[in-house]
Design a protein around this motif. Structure first.
Motif, PDB file in Angstrom:
ATOM      1  N   THR A 222       0.830  -1.211   0.000  1.00 27.70           N
ATOM      2  CA  THR A 222       0.000   0.000   0.000  1.00 27.70           C
ATOM      3  C   THR A 222       0.861   1.256   0.000  1.00 27.70           C
ATOM      4  OG1 THR A 222      -1.515  -1.252   1.421  1.00 27.70           O
ATOM      5  CG2 THR A 222      -1.990   1.066   1.137  1.00 27.70           C
ATOM      6  N   SER A 223       1.980   1.196   0.700  1.00 28.97           N
ATOM      7  CA  SER A 223       2.800   2.399   0.832  1.00 28.97           C
ATOM      8  C   SER A 223       4.280   2.014   0.824  1.00 28.97           C
ATOM      9  CB  SER A 223       2.406   3.124   2.119  1.00 28.97           C
ATOM     10  OG  SER A 223       2.914   4.426   2.120  1.00 28.97           O
ATOM     11  N   GLY A 224       4.753   1.475  -0.268  1.00 29.79           N
ATOM     12  CA  GLY A 224       6.162   1.112  -0.402  1.00 29.79           C
ATOM     13  C   GLY A 224       6.466  -0.274   0.144  1.00 29.79           C
TER      14      GLY A 224
ATOM     15  N   SER B  62       5.617   4.077   8.943  1.00 36.68           N
ATOM     16  CA  SER B  62       4.412   4.756   9.424  1.00 36.68           C
ATOM     17  C   SER B  62       3.999   4.383  10.841  1.00 36.68           C
ATOM     18  CB  SER B  62       3.291   4.479   8.435  1.00 36.68           C
ATOM     19  OG  SER B  62       2.202   5.292   8.703  1.00 36.68           O
ATOM     20  N   HIS B  63       2.816   3.766  10.953  1.00 35.44           N
ATOM     21  CA  HIS B  63       2.229   3.451  12.254  1.00 35.44           C
ATOM     22  C   HIS B  63       2.810   2.182  12.854  1.00 35.44           C
ATOM     23  CE1 HIS B  63       0.361   1.518   8.918  1.00 35.44           C
ATOM     24  NE2 HIS B  63      -0.114   0.572   9.706  1.00 35.44           N
ATOM     25  N   ASN B  64       3.677   1.463  12.112  1.00 32.09           N
ATOM     26  CA  ASN B  64       4.245   0.230  12.656  1.00 32.09           C
ATOM     27  C   ASN B  64       5.369   0.571  13.637  1.00 32.09           C
ATOM     28  OD1 ASN B  64       2.551  -0.825  10.759  1.00 32.09           O
ATOM     29  ND2 ASN B  64       4.085  -1.983   9.659  1.00 32.09           N
TER      30      ASN B  64
ATOM     31  N   GLY C  34       3.664   7.534  13.342  1.00 32.60           N
ATOM     32  CA  GLY C  34       5.124   7.471  13.277  1.00 32.60           C
ATOM     33  C   GLY C  34       5.729   8.465  12.317  1.00 32.60           C
ATOM     34  N   ASP C  35       5.153   8.597  11.122  1.00 37.99           N
ATOM     35  CA  ASP C  35       5.748   9.487  10.136  1.00 37.99           C
ATOM     36  C   ASP C  35       4.956  10.779   9.934  1.00 37.99           C
ATOM     37  OD1 ASP C  35       3.634   8.288   8.894  1.00 37.99           O
ATOM     38  OD2 ASP C  35       4.766   7.498   7.191  1.00 37.99           O
ATOM     39  N   GLY C  36       3.962  11.004  10.795  1.00 39.65           N
ATOM     40  CA  GLY C  36       3.298  12.308  10.808  1.00 39.65           C
ATOM     41  C   GLY C  36       2.296  12.537   9.700  1.00 39.65           C
TER      42      GLY C  36
ATOM     43  N   PRO D  69      -9.439   2.996  -4.145  1.00 44.23           N
ATOM     44  CA  PRO D  69      -8.921   1.921  -3.295  1.00 44.23           C
ATOM     45  C   PRO D  69      -8.112   2.493  -2.130  1.00 44.23           C
ATOM     46  CG  PRO D  69      -8.438   1.503  -5.612  1.00 44.23           C
ATOM     47  CD  PRO D  69      -8.899   2.925  -5.503  1.00 44.23           C
ATOM     48  N   THR D  70      -7.845   1.671  -1.145  1.00 42.83           N
ATOM     49  CA  THR D  70      -7.037   2.064   0.006  1.00 42.83           C
ATOM     50  C   THR D  70      -5.615   2.435  -0.437  1.00 42.83           C
ATOM     51  OG1 THR D  70      -8.323   0.704   1.498  1.00 42.83           O
ATOM     52  CG2 THR D  70      -6.054   1.167   2.151  1.00 42.83           C
ATOM     53  N   GLY D  71      -5.090   3.504   0.135  1.00 38.76           N
ATOM     54  CA  GLY D  71      -3.723   3.932  -0.192  1.00 38.76           C
ATOM     55  C   GLY D  71      -3.732   5.302  -0.837  1.00 38.76           C
ATOM     56  N   TRP D  72      -2.843   6.179  -0.340  1.00 43.68           N
ATOM     57  CA  TRP D  72      -2.883   7.566  -0.798  1.00 43.68           C
ATOM     58  C   TRP D  72      -2.551   7.730  -2.265  1.00 43.68           C
ATOM     59  CZ3 TRP D  72      -5.437  10.617   2.287  1.00 43.68           C
ATOM     60  CH2 TRP D  72      -5.543  11.957   1.924  1.00 43.68           C
TER      61      TRP D  72
ATOM     62  N   GLU E 219      -8.952   8.983   4.346  1.00 43.92           N
ATOM     63  CA  GLU E 219      -9.064   7.547   4.563  1.00 43.92           C
ATOM     64  C   GLU E 219      -9.519   7.301   5.996  1.00 43.92           C
ATOM     65  OE1 GLU E 219      -6.292   4.818   2.319  1.00 43.92           O
ATOM     66  OE2 GLU E 219      -4.905   6.287   3.113  1.00 43.92           O
ATOM     67  N   GLU E 220     -10.236   6.204   6.188  1.00 47.20           N
ATOM     68  CA  GLU E 220     -10.717   5.845   7.519  1.00 47.20           C
ATOM     69  C   GLU E 220      -9.578   5.563   8.496  1.00 47.20           C
ATOM     70  OE1 GLU E 220      -9.941   2.656   8.586  1.00 47.20           O
ATOM     71  OE2 GLU E 220      -9.028   2.336   6.609  1.00 47.20           O
ATOM     72  N   SER E 221      -8.387   5.298   7.952  1.00 42.63           N
ATOM     73  CA  SER E 221      -7.242   4.995   8.811  1.00 42.63           C
ATOM     74  C   SER E 221      -6.604   6.259   9.375  1.00 42.63           C
ATOM     75  CB  SER E 221      -6.221   4.200   8.018  1.00 42.63           C
ATOM     76  OG  SER E 221      -5.870   4.900   6.836  1.00 42.63           O
TER      77      SER E 221
ATOM     78  N   PHE F 187     -14.356  -6.294   3.886  1.00 46.80           N
ATOM     79  CA  PHE F 187     -13.242  -7.153   4.316  1.00 46.80           C
ATOM     80  C   PHE F 187     -12.054  -6.898   3.403  1.00 46.80           C
ATOM     81  CE2 PHE F 187     -17.197  -9.229   5.366  1.00 46.80           C
ATOM     82  CZ  PHE F 187     -16.978  -9.835   6.596  1.00 46.80           C
ATOM     83  N   ARG F 188     -10.883  -6.697   4.015  1.00 45.56           N
ATOM     84  CA  ARG F 188      -9.654  -6.482   3.223  1.00 45.56           C
ATOM     85  C   ARG F 188      -8.488  -7.094   3.961  1.00 45.56           C
ATOM     86  NH1 ARG F 188      -6.843  -2.107   3.821  1.00 45.56           N
ATOM     87  NH2 ARG F 188      -5.448  -2.419   2.079  1.00 45.56           N
ATOM     88  N   LEU F 189      -7.497  -7.525   3.223  1.00 43.49           N
ATOM     89  CA  LEU F 189      -6.242  -7.910   3.862  1.00 43.49           C
ATOM     90  C   LEU F 189      -5.290  -6.729   3.738  1.00 43.49           C
ATOM     91  CD1 LEU F 189      -5.703 -11.597   2.672  1.00 43.49           C
ATOM     92  CD2 LEU F 189      -6.690 -10.780   4.811  1.00 43.49           C
TER      93      LEU F 189
HETATM   94  C1  VG1 Z   1      -2.893   1.030   5.876  1.00 45.26           C
HETATM   95  C2  VG1 Z   1      -4.185   1.839   5.886  1.00 45.26           C
HETATM   96  C3  VG1 Z   1      -4.262   2.704   4.639  1.00 45.26           C
HETATM   97  C4  VG1 Z   1      -3.020   3.592   4.556  1.00 45.26           C
HETATM   98  C5  VG1 Z   1      -1.760   2.731   4.610  1.00 45.26           C
HETATM   99  C6  VG1 Z   1      -0.496   3.581   4.664  1.00 45.26           C
HETATM  100  O1  VG1 Z   1      -2.871   0.155   4.775  1.00 45.26           O
HETATM  101  O2  VG1 Z   1      -5.316   0.974   5.962  1.00 45.26           O
HETATM  102  O3  VG1 Z   1      -5.436   3.469   4.687  1.00 45.26           O
HETATM  103  O4  VG1 Z   1      -3.015   4.338   3.374  1.00 45.26           O
HETATM  104  O5  VG1 Z   1      -1.766   1.918   5.773  1.00 45.26           O
HETATM  105  O6  VG1 Z   1      -0.559   4.447   5.755  1.00 45.26           O
HETATM  106  P1  VG1 Z   1      -3.247  -1.411   4.905  1.00 45.26           P
HETATM  107  O7  VG1 Z   1      -2.946  -2.015   3.562  1.00 45.26           O
HETATM  108  O8  VG1 Z   1      -2.409  -1.948   6.023  1.00 45.26           O
HETATM  109  O9  VG1 Z   1      -4.691  -1.455   5.277  1.00 45.26           O
HETATM  110  V1  VG1 Z   1       0.839   5.128   6.485  1.00 45.26           V
HETATM  111  O10 VG1 Z   1       0.308   6.281   7.489  1.00 45.26           O
HETATM  112  O11 VG1 Z   1       1.798   4.087   6.050  1.00 45.26           O
HETATM  113  O12 VG1 Z   1       1.676   5.938   5.250  1.00 45.26           O
END
Ligand code: VG1
Ligand code: CO
Length: 506
Positions: A22-24, A117-119, A282-284, A347-350, A367-369, A487-489
Motif C-alpha cells: 500500500t505504501s512502499g 508509518s504506524h508500525n 510514526g511518520d506524521g 482503493p485504500t492507499g494515498w 481515509e478511515e485509517s 473485508f480487506r487484507l
Molecule cells: C494502511 C491503511 C491505509 C493507509 C496505509 C499507509 O494500509 O489501511 O489506509 O493508506 O496503511 O498508511 P493497509 O494495507 O495496512 O490497510 V501510512 O500512514 O503508512 O503511510
C-alpha cells in the motif's frame, strides 16, 4: 582497496518478496539489514524510474531505527549512479507531507522516503522505504510494478566507497560529483501551513484560553508540532506530548487510534479534558481528532472538514470535489451531495488520490485509517488536518462536540468501526477471503442478524484520469438501508496477515 569515492559494482541476485505494498516496501528491520536487501531495492527504484543520472532527489524519514544508516547507503548509491543532487532533512528527518512539499517546491525528480508509518520501530520491529514522484505523491502502480520487475531481474548494483555524510548541519556540500543539501525539515512546511490557514485566528483562540494537547507519540511530528503549535500559535509549552522522536517510538505503536493513543483518549474523557486534542502517527501523515468528551472518527472528520471547508483560507473559493478510500464511511458523500460537488471512491492507499488532485477533480481526500489531506501536497498530512480543525473551531467559535452534533443533525450519522485481526496465519486469512469471494454471487437476498444483504462484490477501481484499472481492492457486502461490511487484507504488514473488517451503519 578501492580509492575514496570510486564507483564499485557489486554482484547480487534477486531477493524474494520485494513487492511494494500500500505504501512502499515494509519489512522487519533485520530483513532490511541483511546483505544486499536495501541495496537491491534502491537499485530497483533507480531502474524503475529509468536511472538516477542527472537527477535530484529528496531523502528523509521518520527517524526510526536504521533511518540514518539507510540514508548513507542511498547517498552512496545515488552518487554512484550519477545523481546531481540530494536534498536531505537535517538528522535524516522528514515527514512524508514535508517531503512532499519539498518535492513540489524544488521541482525535483522524486524522493526516497524511509518510514513504516504506524508500525513500531527498532531492530526487532519494522522498517520501510518508498519512492515518491516529482508531483510529491507516492509512486503509482505502473512505477511500483516496474520497480518490482527490476527486483526480480537485478544482477548487480553500483555504490561508491566514501565517508558518511554529515546529516547534522544545514547547508550545501559536495559528495564526489553529487551536491548534498541538508535542510531544516520543519521550516518550509511551517511556512506552507501559515499560508494555508489563518494563524492569527488560531492564535487568538489559544490566547482566549482554549486548551489543547497534541500527542506526537515519540515520532516525527514532535519537532513540527512544537514549532507550529507552541512557538508560532502560542500554545503553552508542554502542549506537545512525547515530542522528541525516538528510534523505537518509546517502545510503543505510533498509531493514533483509541487503542494505541489510549492515554490521550482517557485525558479527553476525564475531568481535566482540554478543549481539543490530537495525535499523529510514526511518520506524521495521520491524525486523530478529539474534543472534550468526544472522539471523532476519521470518516466523520473528513465529512466535517468538507462541510466547513470555506472557513479556512486555503479553501475560501470552495471545493469542487472530495475523495475517500472505499472502506471510509459514506459520511463525506452526504456532504458532497448537499454541496453539489463531485465525490470519488478510490482503493485504500494515498497513491490513488494523486491523479484526482493533479487533475483538480478533488481538493480534499481522506481515509478511515486517519489520513486526511488536501491539494497542497500529495501525501496525507496529520498536522495539516489538526490545523484545519483548529481554524474551523476558531472561526465558528463552536466546541468539537457541538460541531459534531450539528453535523449529524444536518447530514445524518454513519456509525463506524474498524476491527483489525493481526498476525493471522497467511493461508487461513486467504482461505477466508477466497471463501467469501466464492459466495459473493449468492449473498444478495440472504438475511443475517436482522439485516438483508442487498449487494456483494469485490471492489475494483477505474481511474477516471489515466484510465488504469486496479482490481482486488476489498470485498463489500451491502445491506438494505445503506449499512455495509468490508473485508480487506492489509498490504502494509510485515508478519503473517492482517484482516481488516470495516463496519458502517447509517
Ligand atoms: C494502511 C491503511 C491505509 C493507509 C496505509 C499507509 O494500509 O489501511 O489506509 O493508506 O496503511 O498508511 P493497509 O494495507 O495496512 O490497510 V501510512 O500512514 O503508512 O503511510
Ligand atoms: Co503514516
Amino acid at each position: 582497496m578501492p580509492e575514496f569515492m570510486d564507483v564499485i559494482t557489486v554482484e547480487t541476485a534477486p531477493i524474494e518478496g520485494q513487492k511494494p505494498g500500500t505504501s512502499g516496501l515494509r519489512k522487519k528491520t533485520r530483513v532490511f539489514m541483511t546483505s544486499h536487501f536495501l541495496e537491491n531495492f534502491v537499485a530497483s527504484i533507480f531502474a524503475g524510474i529509468g536511472g538516477a543520472a542527472g537527477k535530484t532527489f529528496v531523502v528523509g524519514g521518520d527517524g526510526r531505527y536504521f533511518n540514518d544508516r539507510a540514508i548513507q547507503v542511498i547517498a552512496r548509491m545515488a552518487a554512484a549512479e550519477g545523481a546531481t543532487k540530494l536534498i536531505i532533512g537535517q538528522g535524516g528527518i522528514l515527514s512524508p507531507p514535508a517531503a512532499s512539499n519539498l518535492l513540489r517546491k524544488r521541482g525535483t525528480d522524486g524522493g526516497i522516503l524511509l518510514s513504516a508509518s504506524h508500525n513500531p520501530g527498532g531492530i526487532d520491529e519494522d522498517f520501510g522505504i518508498k519512492f515518491n514522484m516529482g508531483n510529491g505523491g507516492p509512486a503509482n502502480e505502473a512505477l511500483t510494478d516496474a520497480m518490482f520487475a527490476a527486483t526480480k531481474a537485478i544482477q548487480s548494483y553500483k555504490i561508491v566507497e566514501g565517508p558518511d555524510l554529515d546529516l547534522s548541519s544545514v547547508g550545501v556540500t559536495q559528495y564526489g560529483d553529487m551536491a548534498v543539501e541538508i535542510v531544516d525539515p520543519v521550516a518550509d512546511y511551517a511556512a506552507l501551513m501559515e499560508q494555508l490557514f489563518d494563524f492569527d485566528a488560531i492564535a487568538g483562540l489559544v490566547k482566549g484560553g482554549f486548551t489543547m494537547a497534541f500527542d506526537a507519540m515519540h515520532a516525527v511530528t514532535g519537532p513540527y508540532a512544537k514549532a507550529i503549535l507552541e512557538q508560532r500559535l502560542g500554545a503553552t509549552p508542554g502542549t506537545v506530548l512525547n515530542g522528541t522522536p525516538s528510534p523505537d517510538f518509546g517502545g510503543g505503536h505510533p498509531d493514533p487510534n483509541p487503542i494505541w493513543a489510549k492515554p490521550l483518549v482517557d485525558l479527553v474523557m476525564g475531568p481535566d479534558a482540554p478543549d481539543f486534542a490530537a495525535a499523529s502517527d510514526g511518520d506524521g501523515d495521520r491524525n486523530m481528532i478529539l474534543g472534550k468528551g468526544i472522539y471523532v472518527t476519521p470518516s466523520d472528520s473528513l465529512a466535517v472538514l468538507a462541510a466547513n471547508a470555506t472557513c479556512v483560507p486555503m479553501y475560501q473559493g470552495g471545493l469542487t470535489g472530495v475523495a475517500r478510500s472505499m472502506p471510509t464511511s459514506g459520511a463525506v458523500d452526504r456532504v458532497a451531495d448537499a454541496l453539489g460537488i463531485g465525490s470519488y471512491e478510490t482503493p485504500t492507499g494515498w497513491k490513488f488520490f494523486g491523479n484526482l488532485l493533479d487533475a483538480d477533480r478533488a481538493q480534499l481526500c481522506g481515509e478511515e485509517s486517519a489520513g486526511t489531506s488536501g491539494n497542497h501536497v500529495r501525501e496525507k498530512d496529520g498536522l495539516w488536518a489538526v490545523l484545519f480543525w483548529l481554524n474551523v473551531l476558531a472561526v465558528t467559535g463552536k466546541s468539537v462536540s457541538q460541531l459534531m452534533a450539528e453535523h449529524w443533525r444536518t447530514y445524518g450519522r454513519n456509525y463506524y468501526t474498524r476491527h483489525d485481526y493481526e498476525a493471522v496465519e497467511t493461508e487461513r486469512a486467504h482461505a477466508l477471503m477466497d471463501g467469501l469471494r466464492a459466495r459473493l454471487a449468492t449473498l444478495p437476498g440472504q438475511a443475517a442478524a436482522g439485516l438483508t444483504v442487498s449487494s456483494a462484490d469485490e471492489f475494483a477501481y477505474d481511474d477516471p484520469v489515466d484510465g488504469s484499472r486496479s482490481e482486488g481492492q476489498g470485498l463489500r457486502v451491502g445491506f438494505e438501508g445503506g449499512s455495509r461490511v468490508v473485508f480487506r487484507l492489509s498490504v502494509t504488514v510485515t508478519e503473517g496477515a492482517t484482516l481488516r473488517v470495516y463496519l458502517d451503519a447509517y
